[in-house]
Enzyme design. Structure first.
Site, PDB file in Angstrom:
ATOM      1  N   THR A  19       0.851  -1.194   0.000  1.00  0.00           N
ATOM      2  CA  THR A  19       0.000   0.000   0.000  1.00  0.00           C
ATOM      3  C   THR A  19       0.887   1.244   0.000  1.00  0.00           C
ATOM      4  OG1 THR A  19      -1.850  -1.089   1.060  1.00  0.00           O
ATOM      5  CG2 THR A  19      -1.652   1.274   1.442  1.00  0.00           C
ATOM      6  N   HIS A  27      -7.091 -11.031  -0.321  1.00  0.00           N
ATOM      7  CA  HIS A  27      -6.383 -10.612   0.894  1.00  0.00           C
ATOM      8  C   HIS A  27      -7.069 -11.246   2.102  1.00  0.00           C
ATOM      9  CE1 HIS A  27      -3.896  -8.526   3.590  1.00  0.00           C
ATOM     10  NE2 HIS A  27      -3.937  -7.308   3.090  1.00  0.00           N
ATOM     11  N   ASN A  86      -3.373 -10.324   7.574  1.00  0.00           N
ATOM     12  CA  ASN A  86      -3.062  -9.048   8.238  1.00  0.00           C
ATOM     13  C   ASN A  86      -4.209  -8.396   9.007  1.00  0.00           C
ATOM     14  OD1 ASN A  86      -0.522  -9.404   7.315  1.00  0.00           O
ATOM     15  ND2 ASN A  86      -0.639  -7.909   5.645  1.00  0.00           N
ATOM     16  N   TYR A 127      -7.398  -8.068   8.369  1.00  0.00           N
ATOM     17  CA  TYR A 127      -8.509  -7.412   7.659  1.00  0.00           C
ATOM     18  C   TYR A 127      -9.732  -8.333   7.659  1.00  0.00           C
ATOM     19  CZ  TYR A 127      -4.975  -4.007   6.670  1.00  0.00           C
ATOM     20  OH  TYR A 127      -3.998  -3.054   6.839  1.00  0.00           O
ATOM     21  N   ASN A 137      -2.614  -5.431  13.070  1.00  0.00           N
ATOM     22  CA  ASN A 137      -3.982  -4.951  13.255  1.00  0.00           C
ATOM     23  C   ASN A 137      -4.728  -5.679  14.376  1.00  0.00           C
ATOM     24  OD1 ASN A 137      -3.947  -2.861  11.290  1.00  0.00           O
ATOM     25  ND2 ASN A 137      -3.973  -4.443   9.703  1.00  0.00           N
TER      26      ASN A 137
HETATM   27  C1  LIG Z   1       4.644   0.175   2.941  1.00  0.00           C
HETATM   28  C2  LIG Z   1       4.034  -1.187   3.111  1.00  0.00           C
HETATM   29  C3  LIG Z   1       2.764  -1.423   2.610  1.00  0.00           C
HETATM   30  C4  LIG Z   1       2.192  -2.700   2.703  1.00  0.00           C
HETATM   31  N1  LIG Z   1       0.960  -2.939   2.136  1.00  0.00           N
HETATM   32  C5  LIG Z   1       0.450  -4.186   2.115  1.00  0.00           C
HETATM   33  C6  LIG Z   1      -0.749  -4.467   1.404  1.00  0.00           C
HETATM   34  O1  LIG Z   1      -1.346  -3.597   0.753  1.00  0.00           O
HETATM   35  N2  LIG Z   1      -1.214  -5.739   1.441  1.00  0.00           N
HETATM   36  C7  LIG Z   1      -0.568  -6.740   2.128  1.00  0.00           C
HETATM   37  O2  LIG Z   1      -1.036  -7.882   2.128  1.00  0.00           O
HETATM   38  N3  LIG Z   1       0.588  -6.493   2.781  1.00  0.00           N
HETATM   39  C8  LIG Z   1       1.108  -5.258   2.767  1.00  0.00           C
HETATM   40  N4  LIG Z   1       2.323  -5.028   3.376  1.00  0.00           N
HETATM   41  C9  LIG Z   1       3.104  -6.178   3.893  1.00  0.00           C
HETATM   42  C10 LIG Z   1       4.082  -6.663   2.824  1.00  0.00           C
HETATM   43  O3  LIG Z   1       3.401  -7.202   1.699  1.00  0.00           O
HETATM   44  C11 LIG Z   1       5.014  -7.743   3.370  1.00  0.00           C
HETATM   45  O4  LIG Z   1       4.236  -8.790   3.885  1.00  0.00           O
HETATM   46  C12 LIG Z   1       5.934  -7.221   4.474  1.00  0.00           C
HETATM   47  O5  LIG Z   1       6.562  -6.004   4.085  1.00  0.00           O
HETATM   48  C13 LIG Z   1       7.011  -8.259   4.815  1.00  0.00           C
HETATM   49  O6  LIG Z   1       7.785  -8.560   3.664  1.00  0.00           O
HETATM   50  P1  LIG Z   1       9.266  -7.951   3.463  1.00  0.00           P
HETATM   51  O7  LIG Z   1      10.043  -8.346   4.697  1.00  0.00           O
HETATM   52  O8  LIG Z   1       9.794  -8.560   2.216  1.00  0.00           O
HETATM   53  O9  LIG Z   1       9.119  -6.459   3.396  1.00  0.00           O
HETATM   54  C14 LIG Z   1       2.900  -3.756   3.340  1.00  0.00           C
HETATM   55  C15 LIG Z   1       4.182  -3.490   3.855  1.00  0.00           C
HETATM   56  C16 LIG Z   1       4.749  -2.247   3.745  1.00  0.00           C
HETATM   57  C17 LIG Z   1       6.144  -2.002   4.273  1.00  0.00           C
END
Ligand SMILES: Cc1cc2nc3c(=O)[nH]c(=O)nc-3n(C[C@H](O)[C@H](O)[C@H](O)COP(=O)(O)O)c2cc1C
Length: 372
Positions: A25, A178, A181, A183, A238
């Site tokens: 996001t 989705h 997380n 939701y 959340n």
């Molecule tokens: C800025 C940001 C926005 C995110 N938005 C979403 C989202 O829209 N949907 C979702 O399922 N997870 C979202 N996440 C979680 C990421 O998809 C991911 O699960 C999390 O960053 C861990 O992976 P990484 O260690 O590779 O960053 C978001 C994470 C970050 C940092």
């Protein structure tokens, strides 16, 4: 053993490598309409095996944060078509993450200033993100109301409708549900947010019902081979939690197995945090075994805190795909950088949510660095 750079089939999606851009996001869609800047951002990342868009509400009621793009209005679909066209022109593949936030919302974001909806009227101790007078701020979520049982078919309909138009109008290669997380669908799954006494609460079978109805409806509409599902068995995101996640996800996996999905996407540990949680132990191998033993053939996608070494280890242990989140914010050409073991740009947290091209489309590729 496959490498990250080997192709793989995920349902009807043929992916040239196993590196996936996780849903992220970014709150850069004023009026919930995807912009040309978003098309540029996703197109820059088109060498990923698969791009998963930021979470995208299936209805106005499903929105919980300012300036997130929707998938329920004509202008939104047109905006997304520009995005998918730009990604396809660069040879990429893109699915959209279908979202209903449930109780993680604020009255100011809801139709008519209404209360957000939830399985039960329990406020989530978490923040949402609002933009007022051009300035972003985090705010407490509003107290939700419990959904009536007769409203649930409408929610299933919203997901199915959004999935149909995502593929047929907006040009996506598929969708991701989705279910993670904290939701709406995760709220229904887990005891921490679901205290219903009807067919959608109580037993595991009842709590999993809405998620399964949504996934089944979408698979029936666009074909299971274009559908992925994101789950986070023990995330703390959340304010969510469950008394017995192992049994819950064992059941969910066995039921998903018959739907011929493209992939199952699992966030291991606390989203964006610890991969192991001492007070929430979970056996992910057992979750995958439950799926495979029940005949599930979808690709297995893992996420959370992966780097190249850990990703290769996951492939050696049977994962098919690895999703990278924060690394994809800062490295549009992550595939090339991982292939060459090149240095990685560091993401700037200050520009994660909201803003303009800064911290969004201005991270350099290797090619740009070398020609500078
Ligand atoms: C800025 C940001 C926005 C995110 N938005 C979403 C989202 O829209 N949907 C979702 O399922 N997870 C979202 N996440 C979680 C990421 O998809 C991911 O699960 C999390 O960053 C861990 O992976 P990484 O260690 O590779 O960053 C978001 C994470 C970050 C940092």
């Amino acid at each position: 053993m496959p490498s990250l750079f080997d192709p793989v089939q995920a349902g009807s999606l043929h992916l040239p490598n196993r590196i996936v851009m996780a849903p992220l996001t970014r709150n850069r869609a004023p009026g919930a309409i995807p912009t040309p800047l978003m098309a540029e951002y996703y197109a820059q990342r088109a060498s990923a095996g698969l791009l998963i868009t930021e979470a995208t509400p299936v209805s106005h009621q499903g929105q919980g944060y300012a300036d997130v793009p929707g998938l329920y209005g004509t202008e939104q679909l047109d905006g997304w078509k520009r995005v998918t066209d730009a990604v396809h022109a660069r040879g990429g593949r893109i699915v959209t993450q279908l979202w209903h936030v449930g109780r993680v919302s604020h009255t100011s974001l809801q139709p008519g200033g209404a209360k957000p909806v939830a399985p039960s009227a329990i406020t989530a101790k978490t923040k949402t993100y609002l933009i007022e007078d051009g300035k972003g701020r985090f705010a407490d979520t509003s107290a939700p109301r419990a959904l009536e049982a007769q409203e649930l078919p409408g929610i299933v309909h919203d997901f199915r409708h959004a999935a149909r138009h995502a593929v047929s109008t907006a040009g996506f290669d598929g969708i991701e549900v989705h279910g993670a997380n904290g939701y709406l669908l995760d709220q229904f799954l887990k005891t921490g947010a679901n205290q219903r006494t009807d067919d959608y609460g109580g037993s595991i079978e009842n709590r999993a019902r809405l998620l399964l109805e949504v996934v089944q409806a979408i698979a029936g509409e666009i074909g299971g081979g274009k559908v992925g599902v994101r789950l986070s068995p023990v995330t703390t995101a959340n304010d969510i939690g469950d008394e017995n996640p192992q049994a819950l996800f064992d059941y969910v996996m066995r039921r998903m197995a018959g739907l011929d999905l493209a992939y199952v996407h699992v966030i291991e540990g606390a989203t964006g945090g610890a991969r192991e949680l001492p007070d929430r132990p979970f056996d992910y191998a057992a979750m995958r075994t439950a799926y495979r033993e029940a005949g599930g053939r979808g690709a297995w996608m893992v996420n959370n805190g992966y780097d190249k070494a850990l990703a290769e280890q996951a492939l050696a242990q049977g994962a098919d795909l690895v999703a990278f989140g924060r690394l994809y914010i800062a490295n549009p050409d992550l595939v090339e950088r991982l292939r060459e073991d090149a240095p990685l740009n560091v993401p700037d947290r200050a520009t994660f949510y909201g803003g303009d091209a800064r911290g969004y489309t201005d991270y350099p590729s290797l090619e740009m660095e070398r020609s500078a």
